[in-house]
Write a protein that holds these residues in place. Structure first.
Motif, PDB file in Angstrom:
ATOM      1  N   MET A 168     -22.225  73.118 -33.601  1.00 12.13           N
ATOM      2  CA  MET A 168     -21.735  72.041 -34.459  1.00 12.13           C
ATOM      3  C   MET A 168     -21.907  70.690 -33.776  1.00 12.13           C
ATOM      4  N   ASN A 171     -25.355  69.562 -34.022  1.00 16.64           N
ATOM      5  CA  ASN A 171     -25.638  69.164 -35.397  1.00 16.64           C
ATOM      6  C   ASN A 171     -24.876  67.894 -35.786  1.00 16.64           C
ATOM      7  N   HIS A 174     -20.228  69.902 -39.163  1.00 12.66           N
ATOM      8  CA  HIS A 174     -20.007  71.314 -39.447  1.00 12.66           C
ATOM      9  C   HIS A 174     -20.541  71.739 -40.804  1.00 12.66           C
ATOM     10  N   ASP A 180     -20.611  65.906 -43.692  1.00 14.83           N
ATOM     11  CA  ASP A 180     -19.216  66.332 -43.639  1.00 14.83           C
ATOM     12  C   ASP A 180     -18.386  65.495 -44.615  1.00 14.83           C
ATOM     13  N   ASP A 196     -20.723  76.021 -44.121  1.00 13.85           N
ATOM     14  CA  ASP A 196     -19.738  75.425 -43.211  1.00 13.85           C
ATOM     15  C   ASP A 196     -19.659  76.255 -41.938  1.00 13.85           C
ATOM     16  N   LEU A 197     -20.040  75.657 -40.828  1.00  8.69           N
ATOM     17  CA  LEU A 197     -20.099  76.352 -39.542  1.00  8.69           C
ATOM     18  C   LEU A 197     -18.721  76.660 -38.975  1.00  8.69           C
ATOM     19  N   ARG A 198     -17.693  76.066 -39.542  1.00  8.24           N
ATOM     20  CA  ARG A 198     -16.344  76.300 -39.026  1.00  8.24           C
ATOM     21  C   ARG A 198     -15.803  77.684 -39.366  1.00  8.24           C
ATOM     22  N   HIS A 201     -16.472  80.074 -36.563  1.00  5.64           N
ATOM     23  CA  HIS A 201     -15.665  79.570 -35.448  1.00  5.64           C
ATOM     24  C   HIS A 201     -14.219  80.044 -35.594  1.00  5.64           C
TER      25      HIS A 201
END
Length: 251
Positions: A168, A171, A174, A180, A196-198, A201
Motif C-alpha cells: 500500500m 502504491n 489502498h 482513496d 481495497d488492499l486493506r 491486511h
C-alpha cells in the motif's frame, strides 16, 4: 475465568497499554459529536478509533501469548518495543487526525512525509518483534501441540499481512482502480466499488486471534487440523488481496 484480570496478571504493561488505547478510542468517538470535520469523506476521528481498537486488541493478545515463554529478559524487551512502537504510531495518527491531515500515504509536505516514514519504520520494528516471538515459540513449552502450532502459524500470517502494508505504501494508497476516499462499508470503509488492499491486511492481522481461538476450542491437541484451518484461512484472506489487485470490491 475473568479474562481481563488474567491478561493483567500475565502482563501489567501490555494490559495497561491496551486499556489506554481502548480509552483513546472512546475519547475519539466522543469527539465525533463535537467536531464535524471530515477527511476523505469520513470523520477525522474514524481512523484513530480503528487503530486504537486494533492496537488494544493486539497488545492484549500478545500479553496472553508472551506469558507462555520462559525467556524473561527477551520477553520484557519484546513488550517494551511493542508498546513503544505502537504508542508512537498511535500518537502520530492522532496528531495528523487533529491537524486534519492524512496520516498514511501523505507526502504532501516534508513534515507529512517524515511522519509517514516514521510510522512505517515503527510498524517494521513491531513486525520484527512478532517474528522474534514466533522464533521463541519454537522451544519446548508445556502447551497442547495444536494450540502452540496455532500461535506460531497465526504469527506467520500476521507478519505477511503486516508486510503487505508496504504494498500500500508503494502504491501510496489502498484503493485499486480509483483514488482513496471512495464510498466504503460502514466503519471499516473498504471501498464498495473498487479493490481495497486493506481487506487482506485486516484479515491477516487478526489471524493472530482467530487461529489460536479455533485451536483452543476445536483442535487443542490436533496440529494437523490447525494446519488445515490456518492454511484455509490464509488462502481465503489471500484471495481478497488477489481480488483487490484486480480492482474488484469485496462484495
Amino acid at each position: 475465568m475473568n479474562y481481563l484480570n488474567e491478561i493483567r496478571r500475565r502482563s501489567k504493561s501490555l494490559y495497561w497499554g491496551g486499556f489506554l488505547h481502548f480509552l483513546a478510542a472512546l475519547v475519539f468517538t466522543i469527539c465525533i459529536f463535537f467536531d464535524a470535520r471530515v477527511l476523505g469523506g469520513i470523520s477525522i476521528y474514524v481512523k484513530p478509533i480503528k487503530f486504537a481498537v486494533s492496537i488494544g486488541v493486539f497488545l492484549w493478545t500478545m500479553a496472553w501469548y508472551l506469558y507462555y515463554l520462559p525467556q524473561v529478559r527477551k520477553v520484557q524487551t519484546i513488550k517494551f518495543v511493542l508498546l513503544s512502537m505502537l504508542t508512537l504510531e498511535m500518537l502520530l495518527i492522532s496528531i495528523q487526525a487533529i491537524r486534519g491531515e492524512l496520516s498514511h500515504f501523505n507526502i504532501s509536505s516534508i513534515e507529512n512525509m517524515i511522519i509517514f516514514q516514521v510510522m512505517g519504520l515503527a510498524i517494521l520494528v513491531n513486525t520484527i518483534m512478532v517474528f522474534w516471538s514466533f522464533r521463541l515459540f519454537a522451544v519446548n513449552l508445556s502447551l497442547p501441540d495444536g494450540y502452540k502450532r496455532a500461535i506460531r502459524l497465526s504469527m506467520l500470517i500476521f507478519i505477511v499481512a503486516s508486510l503487505e502494508g508496504y504494498l500500500m505504501a508503494a502504491n501510496l494508497g489502498h484503493t485499486v482502480g480509483a483514488p482513496d476516499g471512495q464510498e466504503g462499508l460502514f466503519f471499516l470503509n473498504w471501498a464498495k466499488a473498487y479493490g481495497d488492499l486493506r481487506i487482506f491486511h485486516f484479515l491477516g492481522l487478526h489471524a493472530l486471534q482467530l487461529v489460536p481461538l479455533f485451536a483452543w476450542f476445536f483442535a487443542k491437541d490436533n496440529p494437523k487440523a490447525v494446519n488445515i484451518f490456518a492454511l484455509a484461512y490464509f488462502l481465503l484472506s489471500l484471495g481478497t488481496l488477489w481480488n483487490a489487485l484486480a480492482g474488484r470490491p469485496l462484495f
